[in-house]
Design an enzyme around this catalytic site. Structure first.
Site, short mmCIF file in Angstrom:
data_model
loop_
_atom_site.label_atom_id
_atom_site.label_comp_id
_atom_site.label_asym_id
_atom_site.label_seq_id
_atom_site.Cartn_x
_atom_site.Cartn_y
_atom_site.Cartn_z
N SER A 135 35.07 1.39 -31.38
CA SER A 135 36.11 0.44 -31.78
C SER A 135 37.05 0.13 -30.62
O SER A 135 37.57 1.03 -29.96
CB SER A 135 36.93 0.99 -32.94
N HIS A 137 39.88 -0.83 -30.99
CA HIS A 137 41.23 -0.40 -31.40
C HIS A 137 41.61 0.93 -30.74
O HIS A 137 42.78 1.19 -30.52
CB HIS A 137 41.32 -0.29 -32.92
N ASP A 144 44.43 -6.73 -34.93
CA ASP A 144 43.98 -7.57 -36.03
C ASP A 144 45.19 -8.40 -36.47
O ASP A 144 46.28 -7.85 -36.64
CB ASP A 144 43.48 -6.72 -37.20
N GLU A 192 34.57 -11.73 -36.81
CA GLU A 192 35.90 -11.26 -37.22
C GLU A 192 36.94 -12.15 -36.55
O GLU A 192 37.46 -11.79 -35.49
CB GLU A 192 36.14 -9.81 -36.77
N HIS A 195 40.25 -10.51 -35.20
CA HIS A 195 40.30 -9.43 -34.21
C HIS A 195 40.36 -10.00 -32.79
O HIS A 195 39.43 -10.67 -32.33
CB HIS A 195 39.05 -8.55 -34.37
#
Ligand SMILES: [Zn+2]
Length: 281
Positions: A135, A137, A144, A192, A195
């Site tokens: 990820s 993140h 996001d 996405e 994102h």
């Protein structure tokens, strides 16, 4: 949005980014290595279990829910860019909201495990939730984003005015929309539109103009010397990576050769090849 105003926003964003990247240690700006802004992160190139960014801050932006206030940590240069981007969106009448920034390896493990349990297979799960280590993140470089008019992490975000604004403009603040329609085979993730990933404005503008997944860009760009990746312009990257994707390595080779030479020659080569792509447009 008028082009002139865009330019002003870009200039402003560049100053902020330059200052923040200098503060954060510019050496990492153009690096695909550990801790570098350009680092490729996906299910094939994962972050180590113990990877935590050296420094992170909370960007001063609104979140979707009050409980998300502590979930939006980012590395400082990405946080500053996010604040600039949210302000610019607001000037255009769009209120963006942050949902999720930095996520630790263990949080991602939990999210992934839950997804596997609910869909029944690892293969299906990893198209919508990144496995631990895969990820972005975890790098503190991703966020996001939703809006006051559309508060869901849902692909219909792309069809909202705010989603369209993000898709069109996030590159001017150093971000790319990482997972798009038609790119799943290359990125490993379903689309996405919420994102965004920070890679720095010169690269984000080039990637967006080339209209290619970051994996495709990185495959070529990572073969360039770090002095080029750190100090090149978006025009250079757009032209140069475009050439490389077409199989033409002439200019890339020259830049690689210059890396071995005196500093003067190195910068002269970078200037000359940059000018080539500037005039070429
Ligand atoms: Zn995300």
């Amino acid at each position: 949005m008028a082009k002139k105003r865009f330019r002003r926003i870009i200039d402003l964003a560049m100053v902020v980014l330059l200052i923040s990247s200098l503060a954060a240690g510019h050496a990492l700006a153009g690096s695909f290595d550990d801790g570098g802004l350009l680092r490729l992160i996906n299910r094939w190139e994962t972050l180590p279990k113990d990877y935590v960014p050296e420094e992170m801050i909370l960007p001063e932006v609104d979140t979707n829910k009050a409980g998300q206030k502590e979930s939006i940590y980012m590395v400082p240069c990405a946080a500053a860019a996010l604040e600039e981007m949210f302000s610019a969106a607001e000037e255009d009448g769009y209120i963006l909201l942050a949902v999720s920034g930095y996520r630790s390896y263990s949080t991602q493990s939990l999210l992934f495990k839950n997804k596997v349990d609910s869909v029944g297979s690892r293969e299906t799960a990893q198209k919508t939730v990144a496995p631990p280590g895969a990820s972005e993140h975890q790098s503190g470089l991703a966020m996001d984003v939703v809006s006051t008019n559309f508060r869901y992490l849902n692909r219909d975000f792309l069809n909202t005015p705010e989603g369209k604004w993000v898709a069109r403009n996030c590159c001017y603040f150093g971000f790319i929309v990482r997972y798009r329609d038609g790119w799943t085979k290359v990125t490993g993730c379903n689309p996405e539109p919420w994102h965004i990933r920070y890679i720095g404005v010169e690269h984000s503008v080039a990637v967006t103009r080339l209209d290619i997944p970051y994996e495709t860009y990185a495959a070529k760009a990572r073969t360039l010397p770090e002095y080029v990746l750190s100090w090149g312009t978006s025009e250079l990257f757009y032209g140069l990576v475009g050439d490389m994707l077409r199989g033409d390595e002439t200019n890339a080779e020259e830049l690689r050769r210059a890396e071995e030479m005196d500093e003067d020659i190195r910068w002269e080569t970078l200037d000359r090849i940059t000018a080539l792509y500037d005039s070429w447009e």
